[in-house]
Design a protein around this motif. Sequence first.
Motif, mmCIF file in Angstrom:
data_model
loop_
_atom_site.group_PDB
_atom_site.id
_atom_site.type_symbol
_atom_site.label_atom_id
_atom_site.label_comp_id
_atom_site.label_asym_id
_atom_site.label_seq_id
_atom_site.Cartn_x
_atom_site.Cartn_y
_atom_site.Cartn_z
ATOM 1 N N ALA A 151 61.233 -10.743 3.216
ATOM 2 C CA ALA A 151 61.446 -10.782 4.659
ATOM 3 C C ALA A 151 61.729 -9.401 5.238
ATOM 4 O O ALA A 151 61.754 -9.244 6.462
ATOM 5 N N GLU A 152 61.934 -8.405 4.377
ATOM 6 C CA GLU A 152 62.219 -7.045 4.833
ATOM 7 C C GLU A 152 60.938 -6.210 4.809
ATOM 8 O O GLU A 152 60.267 -6.103 3.780
ATOM 9 N N ALA A 153 60.625 -5.594 5.942
ATOM 10 C CA ALA A 153 59.373 -4.852 6.081
ATOM 11 C C ALA A 153 59.270 -3.712 5.074
ATOM 12 O O ALA A 153 58.195 -3.469 4.509
ATOM 13 N N ALA A 154 60.360 -2.999 4.844
ATOM 14 C CA ALA A 154 60.315 -1.867 3.913
ATOM 15 C C ALA A 154 59.978 -2.330 2.500
ATOM 16 O O ALA A 154 59.267 -1.632 1.761
ATOM 17 N N HIS A 155 60.467 -3.499 2.122
ATOM 18 C CA HIS A 155 60.147 -4.021 0.793
ATOM 19 C C HIS A 155 58.674 -4.385 0.695
ATOM 20 O O HIS A 155 58.019 -4.094 -0.310
ATOM 21 N N ARG A 156 58.125 -4.982 1.724
ATOM 22 C CA ARG A 156 56.696 -5.317 1.710
ATOM 23 C C ARG A 156 55.849 -4.054 1.609
ATOM 24 O O ARG A 156 54.799 -4.049 0.942
ATOM 25 N N LEU B 144 55.778 -3.021 -1.980
ATOM 26 C CA LEU B 144 54.896 -3.884 -2.764
ATOM 27 C C LEU B 144 53.437 -3.495 -2.566
ATOM 28 O O LEU B 144 52.671 -3.385 -3.531
ATOM 29 N N ALA B 145 53.044 -3.289 -1.322
ATOM 30 C CA ALA B 145 51.650 -2.933 -1.043
ATOM 31 C C ALA B 145 51.286 -1.596 -1.686
ATOM 32 O O ALA B 145 50.179 -1.427 -2.209
ATOM 33 N N VAL C 268 49.750 -13.828 -4.577
ATOM 34 C CA VAL C 268 50.335 -15.168 -4.550
ATOM 35 C C VAL C 268 51.604 -15.121 -3.710
ATOM 36 O O VAL C 268 52.631 -14.592 -4.129
ATOM 37 N N ASN C 269 51.531 -15.679 -2.507
ATOM 38 C CA ASN C 269 52.693 -15.792 -1.631
ATOM 39 C C ASN C 269 53.438 -17.069 -1.992
ATOM 40 O O ASN C 269 53.181 -18.149 -1.443
ATOM 41 N N ASN C 270 54.359 -16.918 -2.938
ATOM 42 C CA ASN C 270 55.104 -18.066 -3.462
ATOM 43 C C ASN C 270 56.542 -18.099 -2.948
ATOM 44 O O ASN C 270 57.128 -19.180 -2.820
ATOM 45 N N ALA C 271 57.132 -16.940 -2.661
ATOM 46 C CA ALA C 271 58.527 -16.893 -2.212
ATOM 47 C C ALA C 271 58.688 -17.716 -0.941
ATOM 48 O O ALA C 271 57.861 -17.660 -0.029
ATOM 49 N N SER C 272 59.770 -18.481 -0.887
ATOM 50 C CA SER C 272 59.966 -19.381 0.241
ATOM 51 C C SER C 272 61.436 -19.717 0.393
ATOM 52 O O SER C 272 62.174 -19.758 -0.591
ATOM 53 N N LEU D 65 52.458 -9.442 4.339
ATOM 54 C CA LEU D 65 52.017 -8.976 3.022
ATOM 55 C C LEU D 65 50.501 -9.098 2.884
ATOM 56 O O LEU D 65 49.849 -8.234 2.275
ATOM 57 N N ILE D 66 49.932 -10.139 3.457
ATOM 58 C CA ILE D 66 48.468 -10.262 3.483
ATOM 59 C C ILE D 66 47.864 -9.078 4.233
ATOM 60 O O ILE D 66 46.913 -8.443 3.768
ATOM 61 N N GLN D 67 48.409 -8.778 5.405
ATOM 62 C CA GLN D 67 47.871 -7.678 6.198
ATOM 63 C C GLN D 67 47.968 -6.349 5.454
ATOM 64 O O GLN D 67 47.065 -5.510 5.538
#
Length: 218
Positions: free
Chosen positions: A56-61, A64-65, A75-79, A111-113
């Motif tokens: 949910a944190e932009a810096a973490h995404r 990852l990218a 795989v967007n599994n986190a929920s 994360l997709i974007q």
Amino acid sequence: MTNTALITGASRGLGLALARSLAGAGWNLVLTARGAEDLEKVAAELGATAIPGDVAEAAHRERLAAAVPTLDLLVNNASGLGATPLPKIAGYPLEAFRVLLETNVIAPLSLIQATIPAVRAARGAIVNITSDAATGAYEGWGGYGATKAALEQLSNVLAAEEPDVAVWWADPGEMNTRMLADAVGAEEAAGAADPEDVARALHELIDRRPASGRVSLQ
């Protein structure tokens, strides 16, 4: 060439089971989850890269990218489950719903974007884990189900817009996980499917690469 997958929510449940299954098939894995200690143990077990943090944190995404310049599978599994005990819609706390939307809808879309150029280049695949709560009227599940319904429609449109990328919104059904236990109690959750069985079905889906669409894994 070794395939690379990025799996969110990979320290337990379906994410962990899928990571183990893909690792056994020789995939290169980048794994993330909020619990750093558990994630590091999983990464050490599987020879994977661990990047702990909250999707949910932009810096973490962004981290990852940056870690997946080439990517065959996201795989967007986190929920998140949302407010508990599960409240009815008429009394659902709005701030809790905003947080749930951030985790279950905004985070996977972001994360997709961030990764879609790498997925396009690999002619890869995106799996968004959804729920039958997205389509069924289950009392108490309105908040969670609404976020999953939004994720399903985002997936549906993404599939139409990205014909060279396989996009599956996958309903795993009820699984014996901590999330389900938090919602319905440990005793009832114990009767649900083993995440490892569901992960095998998901791995088979990834290998078969059917047309984009909604998939039931049970």
